[in-house]
Design an enzyme around this catalytic site. Structure first.
Site, PDB file in Angstrom:
ATOM      1  N   TYR A 162       0.812  -1.222   0.000  1.00 19.75           N
ATOM      2  CA  TYR A 162       0.000   0.000   0.000  1.00 19.75           C
ATOM      3  C   TYR A 162       0.847   1.275   0.000  1.00 19.75           C
ATOM      4  O   TYR A 162       0.304   2.373  -0.039  1.00 19.75           O
ATOM      5  CB  TYR A 162      -0.916   0.038   1.225  1.00 19.75           C
ATOM      6  CG  TYR A 162      -2.126  -0.814   1.066  1.00 19.75           C
ATOM      7  CD1 TYR A 162      -1.997  -2.194   1.058  1.00 19.75           C
ATOM      8  CD2 TYR A 162      -3.387  -0.270   0.906  1.00 19.75           C
ATOM      9  CE1 TYR A 162      -3.107  -3.000   0.903  1.00 19.75           C
ATOM     10  CE2 TYR A 162      -4.495  -1.070   0.745  1.00 19.75           C
ATOM     11  CZ  TYR A 162      -4.353  -2.438   0.748  1.00 19.75           C
ATOM     12  OH  TYR A 162      -5.442  -3.236   0.588  1.00 19.75           O
ATOM     13  N   LYS A 229       2.765 -13.917   6.172  1.00 21.50           N
ATOM     14  CA  LYS A 229       2.991 -14.901   5.103  1.00 21.50           C
ATOM     15  C   LYS A 229       4.503 -15.093   4.998  1.00 21.50           C
ATOM     16  O   LYS A 229       5.096 -15.063   3.923  1.00 21.50           O
ATOM     17  CB  LYS A 229       2.353 -14.333   3.825  1.00 21.50           C
ATOM     18  CG  LYS A 229       2.177 -15.284   2.696  1.00 21.50           C
ATOM     19  CD  LYS A 229       1.119 -16.335   2.927  1.00 21.50           C
ATOM     20  CE  LYS A 229       1.255 -17.369   1.832  1.00 21.50           C
ATOM     21  NZ  LYS A 229       0.808 -18.691   2.182  1.00 21.50           N
ATOM     22  N   ASP A 283      -2.959 -17.545   5.233  1.00 22.42           N
ATOM     23  CA  ASP A 283      -4.006 -18.374   4.617  1.00 22.42           C
ATOM     24  C   ASP A 283      -4.658 -19.284   5.656  1.00 22.42           C
ATOM     25  O   ASP A 283      -5.872 -19.497   5.661  1.00 22.42           O
ATOM     26  CB  ASP A 283      -3.481 -19.172   3.423  1.00 22.42           C
ATOM     27  CG  ASP A 283      -2.088 -19.712   3.644  1.00 22.42           C
ATOM     28  OD1 ASP A 283      -1.163 -18.900   3.775  1.00 22.42           O
ATOM     29  OD2 ASP A 283      -1.922 -20.933   3.704  1.00 22.42           O
ATOM     30  N   ASP A 307      -6.229  -6.085   5.383  1.00 20.36           N
ATOM     31  CA  ASP A 307      -7.323  -5.610   4.541  1.00 20.36           C
ATOM     32  C   ASP A 307      -8.246  -6.779   4.207  1.00 20.36           C
ATOM     33  O   ASP A 307      -9.473  -6.714   4.376  1.00 20.36           O
ATOM     34  CB  ASP A 307      -6.729  -5.003   3.254  1.00 20.36           C
ATOM     35  CG  ASP A 307      -7.741  -4.173   2.496  1.00 20.36           C
ATOM     36  OD1 ASP A 307      -8.865  -3.994   3.003  1.00 20.36           O
ATOM     37  OD2 ASP A 307      -7.425  -3.699   1.392  1.00 20.36           O
TER      38      ASP A 307
END
Ligand code: NAP
Length: 417
Positions: A162, A229, A283, A307
């Site tokens: 972002y 992640k 995930d 987000d």
């Protein structure tokens, strides 16, 4: 006090001050608001009535908000002129008055600003996006046991993909970056690729995780989860996890324990006064939220993960119509409806004002006016239970009575004790 061109500073209010990092709230605080575009004015009008009434109920006239309108989005364009989506004085006023609340804003198409929300977050360094997600009985939900969802998400707000550092395919800049990266990393990037940069700093990650930990301590939460992640993006997301654990070790050693310590030192029983810090791969976190939500209190996440997760989690308990949010710095904070402008319903007095109303609850808690927040939350719960609600819930509930935005606010006010 700064001089403003279009903003009228109310003469019947006082400024919120900050002393030694703490907010000092007067009895008549000036609170800035942006009503928003599209359906914004509808939900703002309804929410403001709810806020004022709850303050009156809580403090019997001894405290009162002095509302100060500031401008962004389409209303700013019409007042300040071409390209003035986010006038400088709007940003200055938020900085000066510390606390603001806003409706949704149209995202400009083309031009210099990609998103007004992202611009506000970056200009004011609102580094934590805080999104509480919990279930209100009666709200239609796709979950079997939605009542088990009660989490607060702390999403880093200024870094990651972002940051807005992108190079368009076919440009000289993209080609230069491509060649530079190939030279430095030895990895090939296809010609005519667009390239985005994902910066994640130790400073940015640590201060976000610290904010989440402080919230967990202040609100007697049992666990914090670092969502990353890092199995794939080792130096960005992986470092986020490492930096998160180091804050815990270095600054909260006497309170935080890891999952390993819970088993090895405490026989899998959480001792009184301790909080677990753990981590999950992003995930897997989505699965966990669906299958074992009761095991999670606070999530601390980098920008993009947060987000996705906050919208998915909101859907589990009834969707964006009632999901509140805030963007917070060290003292400055903007509370906001998390949904967009829903333009097809603009001026129809139709959509659910719940997201903005619950953002107001967060705002009052932030100000230490918890009594006001409680009055609003209880009245909202009662109204949802009575099934007198806006179209979005009414279409999913048996026996519901669909009412307009303004009538929904009337019902909430009626239900205030
Ligand atoms: P949206 O405005 O959130 O609306 C999408 C759909 O979500 C609506 O058509 C409606 O669904 C439902 N919805 C949203 N808010 C609702 C509410 N309060 N009550 C009931 N239903 C609600 O998303 P969008 O159409 O993608 O975006 C429109 C504009 O808003 C764009 O310019 C976008 O960039 C901007 N935006 C701003 C913000 C922000 O300011 N924070 C956030 C997101 C998007 P149904 O059609 O099923 O009734």
């Amino acid at each position: 006090m700064a001089q403003y061109k279009k903003i009228n500073v109310p003469s019947n209010g006082n400024k919120i001050k900050v002393e030694k990092g703490k907010l000092i709230i007067p009895d008549n605080p000036i609170l800035a608001f942006i009503e928003g575009d599209g359906t914004g004015p509808d939900i703002w009008r309804a929410s403001k009535r709810v806020f004022d009434c709850a303050v009156e109920k809580a403090y019997k006239g001894n405290k009162k908000i002095a509302w100060m309108e500031i401008y962004a989005g389409e209303k700013a364009l019409s007042l300040y002129g071409k390209d003035e989506w986010l006038p400088d004085e709007t940003v200055d006023a938020i900085q000066e008055f510390q606390v603001a609340i806003k409706g949704p804003l149209t995202t400009p198409v083309g031009g210099g600003i990609r998103s007004l929300n992202v611009a506000l977050r970056q200009l004011l360094d609102l580094f934590a996006c805080v999104r509480p997600v919990k279930y209100y009985p009666g709200v239609p939900s796709p979950m079997k046991r939605p009542q088990e969802v009660d989490i607060v998400i702390f999403r880093e707000n200024t870094e990651d993909v972002y940051a807005g550092i992108e190079f368009k395919s076919g440009t000289k800049e993209a080609e230069d970056v491509r060649k530079y990266i190939e030279k430095k990393s030895g990895k090939l990037i296809r010609k005519n690729s667009s390239i985005g940069i994902k910066p994640m700093s130790e400073f940015g990650s640590r201060r976000l995780v610290k904010k989440a930990i402080d919230y967990a301590i202040a609100n007697n939460k049992k666990n914090i989860t670092l969502v990353h992640k890092g199995n794939i993006m080792k130096f960005t997301e992986g470092s986020f996890k490492e930096w998160g654990y180091s804050v815990a070790r270095e600054e909260y050693e006497d309170i935080l324990i890891t999952e390993d310590e819970l088993t090895s030192k405490y026989n899998s029983r959480l001792p009184e006064g301790k909080i677990i810090i753990k981590d999950r791969i992003a995930d897997s976190m989505f699965q966990q939220l669906l299958l074992r939500p009761s095991e999670y209190d606070i999530l601390a996440t980098p920008n993009l993960n947060g987000d996705y997760i906050s919208d998915a989690a909101a859907a589990q308990v009834g969707g964006l119509g009632i999901a509140p949010g805030a963007n917070i710095s060290y003292s400055t904070a903007i509370f906001e409806a998390t949904h967009g402008t829903a333009p097809k319903y603009a001026n129809l007095d139709k959509i659910n004002p719940g997201s903005l109303i619950l953002s107001g609850v967060m705002m009052f808690e932030y100000m230490g006016w918890n009594k006001v927040g409680q009055i609003i939350e209880n009245a909202l719960k009662k109204t949802i239970k009575s099934k007198i609600i806006t179209y979005d819930f009414a279409r999913q509930m048996d026996g519901a009575m669909e009412v307009k935005t303004s009538r929904f606010a009337d019902e909430i006010i009626k239900n205030m004790k």
